[in-house]
Write an enzyme that holds these catalytic residues in place. Structure first.
Site, PDB file in Angstrom:
ATOM      1  CE  LYS A  17     -75.679 -36.608   3.667  1.00 17.39           C
ATOM      2  NZ  LYS A  17     -76.268 -36.730   2.324  1.00 17.39           N
ATOM      3  NE  ARG A  92     -69.837 -35.835   1.112  1.00 18.87           N
ATOM      4  CZ  ARG A  92     -70.851 -34.932   1.536  1.00 18.87           C
ATOM      5  NH1 ARG A  92     -71.156 -34.427   2.413  1.00 18.87           N
ATOM      6  NH2 ARG A  92     -71.969 -34.848   0.473  1.00 18.87           N
ATOM      7  NE  ARG A 128     -81.159 -29.856  -2.641  1.00 14.35           N
ATOM      8  CZ  ARG A 128     -80.040 -30.490  -2.308  1.00 14.35           C
ATOM      9  NH1 ARG A 128     -80.082 -30.842  -0.822  1.00 14.35           N
ATOM     10  NH2 ARG A 128     -78.923 -31.140  -2.615  1.00 14.35           N
ATOM     11  NE  ARG A 161     -76.583 -28.096  -2.693  1.00 13.80           N
ATOM     12  CZ  ARG A 161     -76.742 -29.159  -2.003  1.00 13.80           C
ATOM     13  NH1 ARG A 161     -77.490 -29.257  -0.736  1.00 13.80           N
ATOM     14  NH2 ARG A 161     -75.679 -29.954  -2.021  1.00 13.80           N
ATOM     15  NE  ARG A 172     -74.436 -33.534  -4.735  1.00 15.23           N
ATOM     16  CZ  ARG A 172     -75.632 -33.000  -4.693  1.00 15.23           C
ATOM     17  NH1 ARG A 172     -76.132 -32.453  -5.486  1.00 15.23           N
ATOM     18  NH2 ARG A 172     -75.883 -33.172  -3.410  1.00 15.23           N
TER      19      ARG A 172
HETATM   20  P1  AP5 Z   1     -81.751 -32.962   1.935  1.00 13.47           P
HETATM   21  O1  AP5 Z   1     -82.324 -32.921   3.376  1.00 13.47           O
HETATM   22  O2  AP5 Z   1     -81.430 -31.576   1.572  1.00 13.47           O
HETATM   23  O3  AP5 Z   1     -80.916 -34.195   1.682  1.00 13.47           O
HETATM   24  P2  AP5 Z   1     -79.388 -34.401   1.855  1.00 13.47           P
HETATM   25  O4  AP5 Z   1     -79.084 -35.857   2.174  1.00 13.47           O
HETATM   26  O5  AP5 Z   1     -78.806 -33.358   2.877  1.00 13.47           O
HETATM   27  O6  AP5 Z   1     -78.730 -33.648   0.524  1.00 13.47           O
HETATM   28  P3  AP5 Z   1     -77.601 -32.949   0.152  1.00 13.47           P
HETATM   29  O7  AP5 Z   1     -77.799 -32.923  -1.288  1.00 13.47           O
HETATM   30  O8  AP5 Z   1     -77.353 -31.671   0.786  1.00 13.47           O
HETATM   31  O9  AP5 Z   1     -76.494 -33.859   0.579  1.00 13.47           O
HETATM   32  P4  AP5 Z   1     -75.012 -34.058   0.088  1.00 13.47           P
HETATM   33  O10 AP5 Z   1     -74.237 -34.849   0.945  1.00 13.47           O
HETATM   34  O11 AP5 Z   1     -74.898 -34.472  -1.242  1.00 13.47           O
HETATM   35  O12 AP5 Z   1     -74.405 -32.412  -0.012  1.00 13.47           O
HETATM   36  P5  AP5 Z   1     -73.999 -31.584   1.005  1.00 13.47           P
HETATM   37  O13 AP5 Z   1     -74.623 -30.400   1.099  1.00 13.47           O
HETATM   38  O14 AP5 Z   1     -73.453 -32.283   2.438  1.00 13.47           O
HETATM   39  O15 AP5 Z   1     -83.003 -33.385   0.987  1.00 13.47           O
HETATM   40  C1  AP5 Z   1     -83.142 -33.280  -0.490  1.00 13.47           C
HETATM   41  C2  AP5 Z   1     -84.448 -32.744  -1.005  1.00 13.47           C
HETATM   42  O16 AP5 Z   1     -85.296 -33.880  -0.825  1.00 13.47           O
HETATM   43  C3  AP5 Z   1     -84.866 -31.669  -0.466  1.00 13.47           C
HETATM   44  O17 AP5 Z   1     -85.518 -30.829  -1.444  1.00 13.47           O
HETATM   45  C4  AP5 Z   1     -85.968 -31.894   0.477  1.00 13.47           C
HETATM   46  O18 AP5 Z   1     -86.922 -31.033   0.713  1.00 13.47           O
HETATM   47  C5  AP5 Z   1     -86.353 -33.318  -0.183  1.00 13.47           C
HETATM   48  N1  AP5 Z   1     -86.408 -34.379   0.831  1.00 13.47           N
HETATM   49  C6  AP5 Z   1     -85.816 -34.661   1.978  1.00 13.47           C
HETATM   50  N2  AP5 Z   1     -86.554 -35.685   2.640  1.00 13.47           N
HETATM   51  C7  AP5 Z   1     -87.579 -36.134   2.057  1.00 13.47           C
HETATM   52  C8  AP5 Z   1     -88.296 -36.899   2.038  1.00 13.47           C
HETATM   53  N3  AP5 Z   1     -88.598 -38.139   3.343  1.00 13.47           N
HETATM   54  N4  AP5 Z   1     -89.693 -37.159   1.277  1.00 13.47           N
HETATM   55  C9  AP5 Z   1     -89.577 -36.427   0.198  1.00 13.47           C
HETATM   56  N5  AP5 Z   1     -88.720 -35.298   0.004  1.00 13.47           N
HETATM   57  C10 AP5 Z   1     -87.760 -35.357   0.854  1.00 13.47           C
HETATM   58  O19 AP5 Z   1     -72.380 -31.366   0.236  1.00 13.47           O
HETATM   59  C11 AP5 Z   1     -72.366 -30.565  -0.823  1.00 13.47           C
HETATM   60  C12 AP5 Z   1     -70.918 -30.735  -1.451  1.00 13.47           C
HETATM   61  O20 AP5 Z   1     -70.097 -30.177  -0.209  1.00 13.47           O
HETATM   62  C13 AP5 Z   1     -70.233 -31.856  -1.488  1.00 13.47           C
HETATM   63  O21 AP5 Z   1     -70.495 -32.579  -2.885  1.00 13.47           O
HETATM   64  C14 AP5 Z   1     -68.697 -31.786  -1.375  1.00 13.47           C
HETATM   65  O22 AP5 Z   1     -68.083 -31.333  -2.640  1.00 13.47           O
HETATM   66  C15 AP5 Z   1     -68.529 -30.751  -0.339  1.00 13.47           C
HETATM   67  N6  AP5 Z   1     -68.592 -31.294   1.019  1.00 13.47           N
HETATM   68  C16 AP5 Z   1     -69.313 -31.584   2.023  1.00 13.47           C
HETATM   69  N7  AP5 Z   1     -69.051 -32.059   3.089  1.00 13.47           N
HETATM   70  C17 AP5 Z   1     -67.821 -32.547   2.757  1.00 13.47           C
HETATM   71  C18 AP5 Z   1     -66.815 -33.265   3.372  1.00 13.47           C
HETATM   72  N8  AP5 Z   1     -66.945 -33.831   4.728  1.00 13.47           N
HETATM   73  N9  AP5 Z   1     -65.653 -33.542   2.951  1.00 13.47           N
HETATM   74  C19 AP5 Z   1     -65.482 -33.130   1.393  1.00 13.47           C
HETATM   75  N10 AP5 Z   1     -66.396 -32.430   0.875  1.00 13.47           N
HETATM   76  C20 AP5 Z   1     -67.388 -32.065   1.476  1.00 13.47           C
END
Ligand code: AP5
Length: 214
Positions: A17, A92, A128, A161, A172
Site C-alpha cells: 500500500k 481500517r 523490510r 520496525r 497484524r
Molecule cells: P509496503 O509498501 O510498506 O507495504 P504496506 O502494505 O504499506 O505495509 P505496511 O506494513 O506499512 O502496512 P500496514 O497496513 O500493516 O502498516 P501501517 O504502517 O499502515 O511494502 C512492504 C515491503 O514490501 C517493503 O519492504 C517494500 O519494499 C516491499 N514491496 C512492496 N511492494 C512490493 C512488490 N510489488 N514486490 C516486492 N516487494 C515489494 O500501520 C502500522 C500500524 O499503525 C498498525 O498495525 C496499527 O497499529 C496502526 N494504524 C495505522 N493506521 C491505523 C488506523 N487507521 N486505525 C488504527 N490503527 C492504525
C-alpha cells in the site's frame, strides 16, 4: 481548482500500500496520507498519547479510534481533501469508513485492493528495512540498499520496525482478517472497488493502477 481522484488503498500488511501510494501521489500530485507514518512519527514523543500509541502498534493492534479520528480530521483538513488525496492505512474497519463518509460527504472514491498471499506478506515484512531520517523503504531481498544496511540517501543504519517482528506480524494478520477485510465487500457494494494482483512487481502493479487514474 484542479481536482485529483480521491483514492483509498486496501490490502493486508505488507501488500505494498505504502509503495503504491507514494507512486500514485507523485503521479496525481495529491497528498499521500499514511496513518501508519503519522503514528510512527507521533511515537517519538514521550507523552502519554505517544506511549499509548506505541503500546498498540508494537503489538500489531489497531490504535484506538479517538486518536485516529483526530489525526485523520486534521490531515484531511490541512491537505484540502476537496482537491484529492491518497489514503494509505485508513479506513481500517467499517466504522472508520463511516466516519470518513461523514467527513467527505457523498463523493466518488477509487479504492484499490492489493491482493497478496500470506507467504509473500511474511517475506516482505520480515525483509523490510526503513530509514528513520527520510522514511525510505528497502527490502533486503527485493530492493536492498547499496551498502550494508545503510540508507542510500542518508547513509545511516536502517532499522526494522518493531511490528515487523514475528509475533506482531501474526497479530497484524489476525486484525486484518477480522477488522479490515470486511472493507473489501463494503466498497465493492458501493461500486468503488478495483482489486488487483499485488504479488507482481511494483512497476506492473502501478501500470495497472495508472489505467484508472486518467
Ligand atoms: P509496503 O509498501 O510498506 O507495504 P504496506 O502494505 O504499506 O505495509 P505496511 O506494513 O506499512 O502496512 P500496514 O497496513 O500493516 O502498516 P501501517 O504502517 O499502515 O511494502 C512492504 C515491503 O514490501 C517493503 O519492504 C517494500 O519494499 C516491499 N514491496 C512492496 N511492494 C512490493 C512488490 N510489488 N514486490 C516486492 N516487494 C515489494 O500501520 C502500522 C500500524 O499503525 C498498525 O498495525 C496499527 O497499529 C496502526 N494504524 C495505522 N493506521 C491505523 C488506523 N487507521 N486505525 C488504527 N490503527 C492504525
Amino acid at each position: 481548482m484542479k481536482l485529483s481522484p480521491k483514492i483509498i488503498l486496501l490490502g493486508p500488511p505488507g501488500s505494498g500500500k505504502g509503495t503504491q501510494a507514494k507512486r500514485i501521489s507523485e503521479f496525481c500530485k495529491s497528498p499521500h496520507i499514511s496513518t501508519g507514518e503519522i503514528l510512527r512519527k507521533a511515537v517519538s514523543g514521550t507523552d502519554k498519547t505517544a506511549r499509548r500509541i506505541k503500546f498498540y502498534m508494537n503489538k500489531g493492534k489497531l490504535v484506538p479510534d479517538e486518536i485516529i479520528f483526530s489525526i485523520i480530521r486534521k490531515h484531511l483538513k490541512k491537505t484540502d481533501a476537496k482537491k484529492g488525496f491518497v489514503l494509505d492505512g485508513f479506513p481500517r474497519n467499517v466504522q472508520q469508513s463511516e466516519v470518513l463518509k461523514k467527513i467527505l460527504g457523498d463523493v466518488d472514491l477509487i479504492v484499490f485492493n492489493l491482493k497478496v498471499g500470506t507467504d509473500t506478506i511474511i517475506r516482505r515484512l520480515s525483509g523490510r528495512r526503513v530509514c528513520k531520517v527520510c522514511g525510505s523503504n528497502y527490502h533486503m531481498e527485493f530492493q536492498p540498499p547499496k551498502f550494508d544496511e545503510k540508507c542510500d540517501r542518508c547513509k545511516l543504519k536502517l532499522y526494522q520496525r518493531d511490528d515487523d517482528k514475528q509475533v506482531a506480524i501474526k497479530n497484524r494478520l489476525k486484525v486484518y482478517e477480522m477488522e479490515s477485510k470486511p472493507l473489501v465487500r463494503y466498497y465493492q457494494k458501493k461500486g468503488f472497488l478495483i482489486s488487483t494482483n499485488g504479488e507482481r512487481s511494483e512497476e506492473k502493479i502501478f501500470s495497472t493502477i495508472k489505467k484508472y487514474l486518467k
